[in-house]
Design a protein around this motif. Structure first.
Motif, PDB file in Angstrom:
ATOM      1  N   MET A   1       0.995  -1.336   0.136  1.00  0.00           N
ATOM      2  CA  MET A   1      -0.059   0.300   0.009  1.00  0.00           C
ATOM      3  C   MET A   1       0.895   1.079   0.214  1.00  0.00           C
ATOM      4  N   ARG A   2       0.863   2.251  -0.573  1.00  0.00           N
ATOM      5  CA  ARG A   2       0.963   3.468  -0.486  1.00  0.00           C
ATOM      6  C   ARG A   2       0.593   4.497   0.031  1.00  0.00           C
ATOM      7  N   CYS A   3       1.597   4.961   1.045  1.00  0.00           N
ATOM      8  CA  CYS A   3       0.723   6.301   2.017  1.00  0.00           C
ATOM      9  C   CYS A   3       2.425   7.057   2.181  1.00  0.00           C
ATOM     10  N   ILE A   4       1.293   8.206   2.429  1.00  0.00           N
ATOM     11  CA  ILE A   4       2.016   9.419   3.030  1.00  0.00           C
ATOM     12  C   ILE A   4       1.665   9.849   4.187  1.00  0.00           C
TER      13      ILE A   4
ATOM     14  N   PHE B   1      -0.814  12.744  10.087  1.00  0.00           N
ATOM     15  CA  PHE B   1      -1.429  11.769  10.000  1.00  0.00           C
ATOM     16  C   PHE B   1      -0.991  11.522   9.150  1.00  0.00           C
ATOM     17  N   THR B   2      -1.455   9.962   8.891  1.00  0.00           N
ATOM     18  CA  THR B   2      -1.246   9.102   7.009  1.00  0.00           C
ATOM     19  C   THR B   2      -2.083   8.332   6.236  1.00  0.00           C
ATOM     20  N   TYR B   3      -2.407   8.712   5.251  1.00  0.00           N
ATOM     21  CA  TYR B   3      -3.560   8.660   4.164  1.00  0.00           C
ATOM     22  C   TYR B   3      -2.739   7.503   3.195  1.00  0.00           C
ATOM     23  N   SER B   4      -3.811   6.583   2.770  1.00  0.00           N
ATOM     24  CA  SER B   4      -3.239   6.569   1.723  1.00  0.00           C
ATOM     25  C   SER B   4      -3.543   6.937   0.418  1.00  0.00           C
ATOM     26  N   VAL B   5      -2.655   6.195  -0.652  1.00  0.00           N
ATOM     27  CA  VAL B   5      -2.804   6.870  -1.896  1.00  0.00           C
ATOM     28  C   VAL B   5      -3.723   5.678  -2.916  1.00  0.00           C
ATOM     29  N   PRO B   6      -4.702   6.010  -3.587  1.00  0.00           N
ATOM     30  CA  PRO B   6      -4.910   4.903  -4.011  1.00  0.00           C
ATOM     31  C   PRO B   6      -4.837   4.796  -5.781  1.00  0.00           C
TER      32      PRO B   6
ATOM     33  N   GLU C   1       6.724   9.720   1.717  1.00  0.00           N
ATOM     34  CA  GLU C   1       6.296   8.606   1.754  1.00  0.00           C
ATOM     35  C   GLU C   1       6.606   8.145   3.245  1.00  0.00           C
ATOM     36  N   THR C   2       5.425   7.468   3.652  1.00  0.00           N
ATOM     37  CA  THR C   2       6.057   6.695   5.091  1.00  0.00           C
ATOM     38  C   THR C   2       5.479   5.464   4.944  1.00  0.00           C
TER      39      THR C   2
END
Length: 754
Positions: free
Chosen positions: A1-4, A16-21, A50-51
């Motif tokens: 999963m790509r997250c930022i 805060f961490t969000y996914s990148v669809p 990125e995280t």
């Protein structure tokens, strides 16, 4: 999963961490704006990079990437992180403060550039014969074509039509013949575009050249403290340094000024040297004007950002120098979260950019002076005025003696003349002589309004603000009693609200009263007043100063905004009506601010070949701030003031944080402040923090503002890292009860303790 990792503009010390669809551009560069869901709304946040995805957490997805290129370059991200740590401010709120308002609002439409219809030549007719043939029977078209060519081949449609005195049909016909084209083009909202630049002096003096060379030899990140007396030519030094950085090194620059009032003169000088390379950023501009300037800097179309403290956050790449003019000014300190000081943040940004820093002042702050003594800055000096001019002599008038002498010679039958307690005979004679010679005078009184307060002669009651612990100031035009903290106002009463006596007396002095007295004494004089009341309009500062520059004003009267940066050769007299207004405030910086104000305003006189004089009126002539200002003795003042700051210790010898607890109920606020101070005391004991001192708690000197009661306590430490750690811990974790609408604020490096 790509997250930022995303920083959001909320009062929380976390990201805060969000996914990148799929379907969202990847990778997302750090510093880019992203639209993300937060609670039940959408928010604009800043991507920090990125995280890794956290385990066992269902992430929300990024909705959109707003930027194609980052809005905040890497150096600004580094600066934001430092501000967040040093000043104990949430990172998301810090990053939001760096962007123009339209770029931070998720619900507002994307900023739309303002356009205008322009006419542009598309068919060149270089020879006279070609034009004679083409316009044989179209004289109006020939006139429009020649006018358009004289303006560089392009001009706004409406402006061209007015100048040529023709109808729109003439230009339409030219477009059909293929001579010109008419189209919409992006319009730069630059309110300074029409102002004429002021050419700098042709050649620096030997002393200026030595300073310029020393700065340019500096290593990346080096800090220079330029101590140049008023009129020594610091601006020319700035211009020559910028010229080298821009033209030889191909880099960009930031110039900070402390007052909006100074912006127009500063911009005129820098535009005289660099033309349209200069963009202006300050709070006096509209959102659209600030956005246009910000975008022109981001696109690289302009390479110099000039403005107040927020100009430090200009989105420039490859910054080569950051200049902080009048670096001692308290207006460089932000009063709301994040409570950063632009001078300190400028040093951090310059370090991240590998840029030089120039801190300039005739009266440097004690913090900057001590920084140079510690070897953290290089001190440079311009001890003489440019062109061989001399600092004006300063005469101090003891108003206790002057008023007594004036009353002694007054006829007992004569009505009391308020002039006797406001103007000494010395200052009146000096003003009169300037009027007779056609020269200009500048009068300083750092208190606006007509009278400081209204008091009943019968019972002694003073009219106070119902929302603040401060007396109401009497304003004559428009007539009202006004609170200068919360702007509450009501009509001037005809009788005392307490005892119904009609013997209400206006006491104290303000700029409106001085203006009235001067106009009555010198009816032929052209007077301009410059304070908050007369400069609330967008261009009010500039219009007043332009009138002074054109010689349309004989006497300029104002508050501290006229004390610095102004350069008018025909001003040969500076009069300080009351030098004592800030001396006795319960603040450790009171003497320093008074000395700086007196020295700066004295420096407005004698900048031309006619020379000048300064008259300072005071009832405290032996105060060391007044005595050293009398002789322009900055070094003497520094020695005496630093001695007073050692015991008890205050900046620059220690770092301090002012912890303020406020609430709507007096008792609850006092209790919460006491409990917060005890909580910090216990923390210090548990952690063994011996180099941390807590002073207080106590009511703030102004203990109520805008219906909120205020208590505070001070934290002091000689270790900056310890102060950073403790300030952040207190801001994030100090328990404050939810009732009584209690709030706790940590103000590190405060410029005022009021």
């Amino acid at each position: 999963m790509r997250c930022i990792d995303v920083a959001l503009p909320v009062p929380l010390f976390r990201t805060f961490t969000y996914s990148v669809p799929n379907g969202v551009a990847w990778p997302i560069a750090a510093g880019s704006r992203v639209l993300v869901p937060f609670r039940n709304r959408a928010e604009i946040g800043i991507c920090l990079g990125e995280t890794a995805p956290p385990e066992g957490v269902k992430l929300k997805a990024v909705q959109a990437v707003v930027d194609s290129t980052p809005s905040l370059p890497d150096a600004l991200l580094q600066t934001a992180r430092w501000i967040s740590d040093w000043y104990a401010a949430p990172l998301g709120l810090t990053l939001r403060s760096m962007l123009p308002t339209p770029l931070t609002q998720a619900k507002s439409p994307a900023p739309v550039a303002k356009t205008q219809r322009v006419v542009r030549i598309v068919l060149e007719l270089p020879s006279l014969l070609q034009r004679e043939q083409r316009f044989a029977r179209a004289k109006q078209q020939r006139a429009v074509y020649d006018l358009l060519e004289a303006q560089g081949g392009v001009a706004p449609l409406e402006s061209l039509r007015v100048q040529a005195n023709c109808s729109a049909g003439v230009i339409t016909a030219m477009a059909k013949r293929g001579l010109v084209e008419v189209r919409d083009e992006v319009m730069q909202r630059d309110p300074f575009a029409e102002r004429a630049g002021v050419a700098p002096p042709p050649n620096p003096s030997a002393a200026q050249r030595d300073v310029i060379d020393a700065i340019l030899r500096g290593d990346p990140g080096r800090v220079f403290l330029l101590h140049g007396i008023t009129g020594s030519g610091k601006t020319l030094v700035y211009i020559e340094v910028l010229r080298e950085v821009l033209r030889t090194q191909g880099r960009t620059a930031i110039v900070l000024v402390p007052e909006i009032a100074l912006t127009s003169q500063t911009v005129d000088r820098f535009r005289g040297a660099f033309g349209d390379d200069v963009a202006v950023l300050h709070s006096g501009l509209s959102d659209g004007e600030r956005l246009d300037a910000w975008q022109s800097l981001r696109r690289g179309e302009r390479r110099i950002a000039v403005g107040a403290r927020s100009a430090l956050f200009a989105p420039l790449e490859r910054v080569g120098v950051v200049i902080v003019d009048e670096e001692h000014e308290s207006s460089y300190k932000q009063s709301e979260t994040p409570r950063y000081h632009a001078r300190e943040a400028a040093i951090v940004r310059a370090r991240a950019e590998g840029a030089l820093v120039v801190l300039g002042s005739a009266t440097p702050s004690l913090e900057s002076w001590e920084r140079a003594d510690r070897g953290q800055a290089v001190r440079l000096s311009l001890p003489d005025r440019a062109g061989g001019a001399q600092l004006p002599p300063v005469q101090v008038v003891d108003m206790r003696v002057a008023t007594k002498d004036a009353l002694a010679v007054r006829s007992p039958q004569a009505p009391y003349d308020p002039m006797l307690s406001v103007f000494s005979a010395t200052l009146l004679a000096a003003i009169e002589s300037r009027l007779h010679r056609g020269e200009q005078s500048l009068l300083l009184l750092n208190r606006r309004g007509f009278a400081a307060f209204v008091q009943c002669h019968a019972c002694g009651d003073v009219q106070v603000c119902p929302h603040c612990s401060i007396s109401l100031t009497y304003h004559r035009v428009p007539e009202a009693l006004v609170c200068h903290y919360c702007q509450y106002q009501h009509d001037m009463p005809s009788v005392c609200p307490q005892c119904a006596s009609d013997k209400l007396q206006r006491r104290g002095l303000g700029t409106q009263q001085v203006e009235k007295l001067v106009a009555e004494r010198f009816p032929e004089a052209r007077i301009a007043r410059m304070d908050v009341d007369t400069t609330s309009g967008k261009w009010a500062h500039t219009q007043i100063l332009d009138r002074v520059g054109r010689g349309e004003v004989d006497i300029l009267l104002g508050t501290q905004m006229i004390a610095k940066g102004l350069d008018f050769p025909n001003v040969t007299l500076v009069g300080v009506i009351d030098a004592d207004t800030g001396l006795n405030l319960p603040d450790f910086r009171a003497s320093e601010r008074t000395f700086q104000l007196l020295s700066q305003v004295a420096g407005r006189a004698g900048r031309g070949p006619k020379g000048g004089d300064v008259v300072v009126q005071t009832r405290m002539p032996h105060a060391h701030a007044v005595q050293h200002a009398l002789t322009h003795n900055f070094l003497g003042f520094v020695r005496e003031e630093l001695g007073a700051r050692r015991h008890p210790a205050y900046p620059p010898f220690v770092h301090i944080a002012n912890v303020i607890v406020s609430g709507v109920h007096q008792g609850a606020t006092a209790a919460a402040a006491t409990e917060a101070a005890e909580w910090v005391t216990q923390l210090m004991k548990r952690q063994g923090l011996r180099d941390l001192v807590l002073v207080g708690p106590a009511p703030c000197p102004i203990d109520r503002i805008k219906d909120r009661w205020r208590w505070h306590f001070l934290l002091k430490s000689s270790q900056p890292k310890l102060m950073t750690r403790v300030a952040r811990y207190v801001a994030e974790r100090c328990p404050v009860p939810k009732d009584s609408e209690l709030r706790l604020v940590v103000d590190r490096d405060p410029v005022s303790l009021l």
